[in-house]
Enzyme design. Structure first.
Site, PDB file in Angstrom:
ATOM      1  N   HIS A 106      42.965  44.510  41.843  1.00 39.38           N
ATOM      2  CA  HIS A 106      41.737  43.756  41.511  1.00 39.38           C
ATOM      3  C   HIS A 106      42.025  42.252  41.349  1.00 39.38           C
ATOM      4  O   HIS A 106      41.874  41.687  40.259  1.00 39.38           O
ATOM      5  CB  HIS A 106      41.082  44.319  40.233  1.00 39.38           C
ATOM      6  CG  HIS A 106      39.620  43.980  40.132  1.00 39.38           C
ATOM      7  ND1 HIS A 106      38.699  44.822  39.555  1.00 39.38           N
ATOM      8  CD2 HIS A 106      38.929  42.885  40.515  1.00 39.38           C
ATOM      9  CE1 HIS A 106      37.498  44.248  39.591  1.00 39.38           C
ATOM     10  NE2 HIS A 106      37.620  43.076  40.167  1.00 39.38           N
TER      11      HIS A 106
ATOM     12  N   GLU B 292      39.700  52.479  37.919  1.00 38.19           N
ATOM     13  CA  GLU B 292      40.874  51.615  37.770  1.00 38.19           C
ATOM     14  C   GLU B 292      41.124  51.283  36.295  1.00 38.19           C
ATOM     15  O   GLU B 292      40.174  51.261  35.512  1.00 38.19           O
ATOM     16  CB  GLU B 292      40.673  50.311  38.589  1.00 38.19           C
ATOM     17  CG  GLU B 292      39.506  49.458  38.124  1.00 38.19           C
ATOM     18  CD  GLU B 292      39.260  48.249  39.054  1.00 38.19           C
ATOM     19  OE1 GLU B 292      39.173  48.423  40.273  1.00 38.19           O
ATOM     20  OE2 GLU B 292      39.148  47.137  38.510  1.00 38.19           O
TER      21      GLU B 292
ATOM     22  N   ARG C 185      33.405  47.170  44.401  1.00 38.71           N
ATOM     23  CA  ARG C 185      33.694  48.033  43.256  1.00 38.71           C
ATOM     24  C   ARG C 185      34.209  49.362  43.776  1.00 38.71           C
ATOM     25  O   ARG C 185      33.729  49.876  44.805  1.00 38.71           O
ATOM     26  CB  ARG C 185      32.444  48.265  42.401  1.00 38.71           C
ATOM     27  CG  ARG C 185      32.058  47.085  41.518  1.00 38.71           C
ATOM     28  CD  ARG C 185      33.069  46.863  40.377  1.00 38.71           C
ATOM     29  NE  ARG C 185      32.712  45.741  39.534  1.00 38.71           N
ATOM     30  CZ  ARG C 185      33.197  44.491  39.678  1.00 38.71           C
ATOM     31  NH1 ARG C 185      34.051  44.216  40.642  1.00 38.71           N
ATOM     32  NH2 ARG C 185      32.845  43.549  38.836  1.00 38.71           N
TER      33      ARG C 185
HETATM   34  C1  8YV Z   1      36.467  39.477  38.101  1.00 38.28           C
HETATM   35  C2  8YV Z   1      35.004  40.682  39.765  1.00 38.28           C
HETATM   36  O1  8YV Z   1      37.726  39.015  37.952  1.00 38.28           O
HETATM   37  O2  8YV Z   1      33.546  38.957  39.105  1.00 38.28           O
HETATM   38  C3  8YV Z   1      33.681  40.128  39.397  1.00 38.28           C
HETATM   39  O3  8YV Z   1      32.703  40.899  39.430  1.00 38.28           O
HETATM   40  O4  8YV Z   1      35.103  41.708  40.303  1.00 38.28           O
HETATM   41  C4  8YV Z   1      36.267  39.985  39.494  1.00 38.28           C
HETATM   42  O5  8YV Z   1      36.437  38.996  40.440  1.00 38.28           O
HETATM   43  C5  8YV Z   1      36.207  40.492  37.060  1.00 38.28           C
HETATM   44  O6  8YV Z   1      35.161  41.317  37.366  1.00 38.28           O
HETATM   45  C6  8YV Z   1      35.956  39.820  35.757  1.00 38.28           C
HETATM   46  O7  8YV Z   1      35.048  40.489  34.936  1.00 38.28           O
END
Ligand code: 8YV
Length: 323
Positions: free
Chosen positions: A289, A271, A242
């Site tokens: 992302h 972001e 993150r």
């Molecule tokens: C997702 C991610 O695409 O799963 C997660 O926590 O960071 C990503 O891979 C995104 O967060 C979907 O909510």
């Protein structure tokens, strides 16, 4: 009994949307634009379950209402620090996530970033596309060897371990890990890994440091200027966790003054807005992302949400409950 009414806050893979529509009374946010807090408050009055993603900031303000109809937040994604858990808990909402099904692809992307940063792939691609490549020469865009180097993994959960498997068994890397709890010896042994007592001990040992810990308040600016200073001057920092885990201002300083070798980010603080100063850093690879962005993972994430919903509305405990 009436079918449960559920809200999908973004567009999902069509196969999953179709399956959801077979089982539930589904409304999909066709505009595919993240909802605002006031829209969430309304949604929590109108729906039995809401299916958010990382782009949905469900803070205390979005959950400030009396007697919501929503009893479940079935998150699409493994990370859920965008949801204010105490407020959800206070309303008795069950929160679920989608672990496992994205671990391989997210680790693949962390490897991609590590290799891109070390081998200067972003700089090389920009050069070719801009028509600036003048031809091969022994000193051109010389990067750093990855194979056999030491990788520090911060957060040794499923994704961290998938990263360790690739790096150790594919690239012969030595693995050092930092994790908030002790990792069992047999788990570490699978990757020839050792656990550092603390993050400050891990950082000076590594040629690459890859972040796989949760975000949120507890890990905000875990990587700050003091910790960047603990990294080797030619080491690389990789973030697929993150954005808030890194103090981006401190990272820009480290990159500008060459106190680390480079960095690669798939996630950003605030972001999709990217700090202007990051855009000026050459030794920085940036992706939007994409960690779980494969057809296979995105579909499996959707089906994992479906399993959680089905369990919940059948009166069982959802398998991926996180609260
Ligand atoms: C997702 C991610 O695409 O799963 C997660 O926590 O960071 C990503 O891979 C995104 O967060 C979907 O909510």
């Amino acid at each position: 009994m009436a079918r449960p009414k559920i809200l999908v806050t973004r567009r999902w893979p069509v196969t999953v949307e179709a399956k959801l529509a077979e089982r539930f009374n589904v409304v999909i946010n066709q505009g595919d634009v993240a909802l605002k807090p006031c829209e969430f408050r309304q949604a929590f009055k109108d729906y039995d379950a809401v299916l958010p993603t990382v782009t949905d900031k469900i803070g205390a303000d979005a959950l400030e209402l009396v007697g919501p109809r929503t009893k479940m937040l079935a998150n699409y994604g493994v990370g859920f620090t965008h949801i204010d858990m105490p407020s959800a808990q206070a309303h008795g909402m069950i929160v679920t996530n989608t672990p496992d099904v994205l671990s391989e692809c997210t680790a693949d992307l962390a490897m991609t970033l590590m290799l891109m940063a070390a081998r200067r792939a972003g700089e090389g691609e920009r050069e070719v596309r801009n028509g600036q490549w003048t031809g091969w020469r022994p000193t051109h865009l010389v990067g750093t060897k990855v194979s056999g180097k030491t990788l520090g993994i911060v957060g040794f959960g499923r994704i961290g371990q998938a990263m360790a498997r690739r790096a150790h068994h594919g690239f012969g890397m030595k693995i050092v890990v930092h994790n908030r709890s002790r990792i069992a010896g047999d788990v570490l042994a699978k990757y020839g890994a050792v656990q550092a007592d603390d993050l400050d001990d891990l950082l000076p040992q590594c040629d690459f440091v890859s972040l796989h810990c949760p975000g949120g308040a507890e890990n905000r600016h875990l990587i700050n200027s003091r910790r960047l200073d603990l990294m080797r001057p030619n080491a690389y920092l990789i973030n697929t966790a993150r954005g808030e885990v890194i103090n981006e201002h401190a990272l820009v300083q480290a990159l500008s003054f060459d106190t680390i070798g480079g960095a690669a980010l798939d996630v950003f603080d605030g972001e999709p807005n990217i700090a202007r100063s990051l855009l000026d850093c050459d030794r920085l690879v940036m992706l939007p992302h994409l960690g779980s962005a494969t057809a296979e993972s995105r579909e499996a994430m959707g089906f994992r949400v479906l399993s959680n919903l089905e369990a919940f509305f059948n009166g069982q405990s959802p398998p991926d409950r996180v609260n």
